[in-house]
Scaffold this motif. Structure first.
Motif, PDB file in Angstrom:
ATOM      1  N   ILE A 225       0.755  -1.296  -0.008  1.00  0.00           N
ATOM      2  CA  ILE A 225      -0.062  -0.245  -0.108  1.00  0.00           C
ATOM      3  C   ILE A 225       0.775   1.296  -0.129  1.00  0.00           C
ATOM      4  CG2 ILE A 225      -0.233   0.060   2.685  1.00  0.00           C
ATOM      5  CD1 ILE A 225      -3.333   0.946   1.957  1.00  0.00           C
ATOM      6  N   VAL A 226       0.503   2.300  -0.476  1.00  0.00           N
ATOM      7  CA  VAL A 226       1.169   3.624  -0.646  1.00  0.00           C
ATOM      8  C   VAL A 226       0.067   4.563  -0.165  1.00  0.00           C
ATOM      9  CG1 VAL A 226       1.981   5.412  -2.193  1.00  0.00           C
ATOM     10  CG2 VAL A 226       2.608   2.878  -2.680  1.00  0.00           C
ATOM     11  N   VAL A 227       0.814   5.240   0.751  1.00  0.00           N
ATOM     12  CA  VAL A 227      -0.413   6.507   1.607  1.00  0.00           C
ATOM     13  C   VAL A 227       0.568   7.571   2.213  1.00  0.00           C
ATOM     14  CG1 VAL A 227      -1.810   6.731   3.756  1.00  0.00           C
ATOM     15  CG2 VAL A 227      -1.774   4.416   2.596  1.00  0.00           C
ATOM     16  N   ASP A 228      -0.102   8.791   2.080  1.00  0.00           N
ATOM     17  CA  ASP A 228       0.616  10.051   2.382  1.00  0.00           C
ATOM     18  C   ASP A 228       0.777   9.859   3.830  1.00  0.00           C
ATOM     19  OD1 ASP A 228       0.671  12.717   3.764  1.00  0.00           O
ATOM     20  OD2 ASP A 228       0.438  13.300   1.520  1.00  0.00           O
ATOM     21  N   GLU A 229       2.175  10.195   4.045  1.00  0.00           N
ATOM     22  CA  GLU A 229       2.878  10.008   5.516  1.00  0.00           C
ATOM     23  C   GLU A 229       1.582  10.770   6.731  1.00  0.00           C
ATOM     24  OE1 GLU A 229       6.284  11.804   6.950  1.00  0.00           O
ATOM     25  OE2 GLU A 229       6.194  13.690   5.682  1.00  0.00           O
ATOM     26  N   ALA A 230       0.740  11.551   6.235  1.00  0.00           N
ATOM     27  CA  ALA A 230       0.143  12.339   7.484  1.00  0.00           C
ATOM     28  C   ALA A 230      -1.018  11.197   7.607  1.00  0.00           C
ATOM     29  CB  ALA A 230      -0.585  13.412   6.577  1.00  0.00           C
ATOM     30  N   PHE A 231      -1.084  10.112   6.985  1.00  0.00           N
ATOM     31  CA  PHE A 231      -2.078   9.083   7.550  1.00  0.00           C
ATOM     32  C   PHE A 231      -1.647   7.772   7.625  1.00  0.00           C
ATOM     33  CE2 PHE A 231      -4.400  12.840   5.611  1.00  0.00           C
ATOM     34  CZ  PHE A 231      -5.994  12.551   6.152  1.00  0.00           C
ATOM     35  N   VAL A 232      -0.313   7.645   7.980  1.00  0.00           N
ATOM     36  CA  VAL A 232       0.428   6.776   8.422  1.00  0.00           C
ATOM     37  C   VAL A 232       0.690   6.740   9.773  1.00  0.00           C
ATOM     38  CG1 VAL A 232       2.454   5.014   7.727  1.00  0.00           C
ATOM     39  CG2 VAL A 232       1.298   6.366   5.851  1.00  0.00           C
ATOM     40  N   LEU A 233       0.619   5.601  10.499  1.00  0.00           N
ATOM     41  CA  LEU A 233       0.841   5.650  11.979  1.00  0.00           C
ATOM     42  C   LEU A 233       1.867   4.819  12.322  1.00  0.00           C
ATOM     43  CD1 LEU A 233      -2.813   4.948  12.127  1.00  0.00           C
ATOM     44  CD2 LEU A 233      -1.879   6.886  13.508  1.00  0.00           C
ATOM     45  N   HIS A 234       2.691   5.244  13.505  1.00  0.00           N
ATOM     46  CA  HIS A 234       3.657   4.556  14.081  1.00  0.00           C
ATOM     47  C   HIS A 234       3.286   3.380  14.784  1.00  0.00           C
ATOM     48  CE1 HIS A 234       6.985   6.953  12.837  1.00  0.00           C
ATOM     49  NE2 HIS A 234       6.396   8.110  12.973  1.00  0.00           N
ATOM     50  N   VAL A 235       3.901   2.100  14.630  1.00  0.00           N
ATOM     51  CA  VAL A 235       3.570   0.955  15.442  1.00  0.00           C
ATOM     52  C   VAL A 235       4.612   0.484  16.167  1.00  0.00           C
ATOM     53  CG1 VAL A 235       2.698  -1.327  15.255  1.00  0.00           C
ATOM     54  CG2 VAL A 235       1.733   0.407  13.795  1.00  0.00           C
ATOM     55  N   ASP A 236       4.508   0.380  17.508  1.00  0.00           N
ATOM     56  CA  ASP A 236       5.583  -0.074  18.408  1.00  0.00           C
ATOM     57  C   ASP A 236       6.274  -1.536  18.396  1.00  0.00           C
ATOM     58  OD1 ASP A 236       7.041  -0.757  20.881  1.00  0.00           O
ATOM     59  OD2 ASP A 236       6.654   1.347  21.404  1.00  0.00           O
ATOM     60  N   GLU A 237       7.417  -1.734  18.137  1.00  0.00           N
ATOM     61  CA  GLU A 237       8.066  -2.941  17.989  1.00  0.00           C
ATOM     62  C   GLU A 237       7.762  -4.154  19.089  1.00  0.00           C
ATOM     63  OE1 GLU A 237       9.823  -4.176  15.304  1.00  0.00           O
ATOM     64  OE2 GLU A 237      10.516  -2.676  14.386  1.00  0.00           O
ATOM     65  N   ARG A 238       7.499  -3.422  20.255  1.00  0.00           N
ATOM     66  CA  ARG A 238       7.259  -4.368  21.323  1.00  0.00           C
ATOM     67  C   ARG A 238       5.925  -5.248  21.476  1.00  0.00           C
ATOM     68  NH1 ARG A 238       7.357   0.306  25.855  1.00  0.00           N
ATOM     69  NH2 ARG A 238       6.321   1.367  24.282  1.00  0.00           N
ATOM     70  N   LEU A 239       4.884  -4.784  20.662  1.00  0.00           N
ATOM     71  CA  LEU A 239       3.622  -5.539  20.509  1.00  0.00           C
ATOM     72  C   LEU A 239       3.367  -6.532  19.402  1.00  0.00           C
ATOM     73  CD1 LEU A 239       1.274  -2.310  20.966  1.00  0.00           C
ATOM     74  CD2 LEU A 239       2.159  -3.947  22.867  1.00  0.00           C
ATOM     75  N   ASP A 240       2.632  -7.620  19.641  1.00  0.00           N
ATOM     76  CA  ASP A 240       2.555  -8.668  18.604  1.00  0.00           C
ATOM     77  C   ASP A 240       1.767  -7.839  17.466  1.00  0.00           C
ATOM     78  OD1 ASP A 240       1.324 -10.592  17.077  1.00  0.00           O
ATOM     79  OD2 ASP A 240       0.191 -11.454  18.492  1.00  0.00           O
TER      80      ASP A 240
END
Length: 347
Positions: free
Chosen positions: A135-150
């Motif tokens: 998928i390709v999305v403008d960075e304003a609508f992309v979220l950071h996900v933490d590496e610690r979670l499943d």
């Protein structure tokens, strides 16, 4: 263009199947990532079967998307190759109306672009969702996900999570409040986790006695079987808030009677038909019947950060892409504890 592959509905009557299509090459502000997991939302089923009307075919569903970044545009500052990333229900909005400027893109006054079964802001290019490999999305609508979670269990947070987190935060639910969660499914189980984490007393209202053990495991303090008149008597005028996650027709008047003075019944489920609300279900007690949808981008990131800090994820069942129709049928029967997630390497 980027050659992409996914699973699509060609019309409301035929099963989903393999589908090849093009994604745009990343522009200066775009983030491209490989999709690793995609949650299965009940709205996917509504829309592929055109139960809400206006569906755009062919349709690639999926708006609970997590993966790893493979390319970024020249002006991207928030992401780099190798980062984990997430996309929820939105991929764009007008960005300049008062709601967008307040971080409430979900209520964009000029029409946001949903992740699938929608149009880009050019109002002509269809959007294709997360039942796909890239998928390709403008960075304003992309979220950071933490590496610690499943990561697989994070995917449903992008819809089921934020849909319940947002109203709980909006109404400042916390210690001293008595909260009922109506329906213990994909949305309801997240509402229980969040409300309990925020310090509220949580009661699950369910037609299924067999879910009591799960409700307590998820954090509920009490459980009421709504088919039992004696149990219902014990919660009349009891709750400050009801989070209503039920998408099937039901009697709102029954549940409004369970609210305290100034209580709020918050609808996050979407039944397919209108309901009758008696004025006298609201007037005595100054009660409110309200609705809420997902959060905006700032609140969704806040939710993901909160989940990472408090180790909150969805309870999931991981499935192969080829089993999506079986998953839909099981979802209709309530046979999932509590969210299906597609392992996209099986595409």
């Amino acid at each position: 263009m980027i050659a992409a592959k996914g699973y699509a509905a060609q019309d409301p009557k035929t099963p989903l199947g393999p589908f090849s299509f093009d994604r745009r090459e990343p522009g200066p502000h775009d983030v491209q990532f490989d999709i690793l997991y995609c949650g299965v939302c009940h709205s996917d089923l509504h829309q592929v079967r055109d139960e809400w009307g206006g569906s755009i075919f062919p349709m690639v569903p999926g708006h609970e998307i997590v993966g790893r970044v493979t390319a970024v545009g020249s002006d991207v500052s928030k992401f780099k190759v190798g980062d984990l990333a997430g996309v929820g229900c939105l991929v764009d909005s007008c960005r300049h109306c008062e709601n967008c400027e307040d971080g409430l893109e979900q209520y964009c006054l000029n029409g946001h672009s949903q992740t699938y079964n929608s149009l880009e802001q050019d109002h002509k290019t269809p959007t294709y969702g997360g039942y796909s490999n890239v998928i390709v999305v403008d960075e304003a609508f992309v979220l950071h996900v933490d590496e610690r979670l499943d990561l697989a269990a994070v995917a449903p947070l992008l819809c089921a999570g934020i849909t319940t987190y947002s109203p709980l935060r909006h109404w400042n639910v916390g210690e001293g409040h008595k909260v009922a969660v109506l329906g213990l499914g994909g949305l309801g189980h997240m509402a229980v986790k969040f409300a309990a984490s925020f310090g509220a007393e949580v009661t699950v209202l369910s037609t299924s006695p067999g879910k009591e053990e799960d409700a307590k495991r998820l954090g509920a303090h009490k459980f009421v079987v709504t088919k039992d008149p004696e149990q219902l008597k014990g919660v009349q005028g009891y709750f400050n808030f009801i989070i209503d996650s039920v998408s099937a027709p039901h009697d709102y008047n029954l549940y409004l009677g369970m609210l305290k003075t100034d209580g709020v019944h918050i609808c996050v489920g979407a039944p397919p038909t209108p309901s009758e609300i008696a004025a006298f279900s609201l007037i005595p007690g100054r009660k409110s019947l309200a609705g809420s949808m997902i959060g905006g981008l700032p609140e969704t990131q806040e939710m993901l950060d909160y989940c990472a800090e408090h180790n909150i994820t969805s309870d999931i069942e991981l499935i192969d892409m080829k089993d999506i129709e079986t998953a839909y049928e099981r979802m209709l029967k309530g046979d999932v504890r509590y969210r299906f997630v597609i392992d996209m390497k099986t595409l």
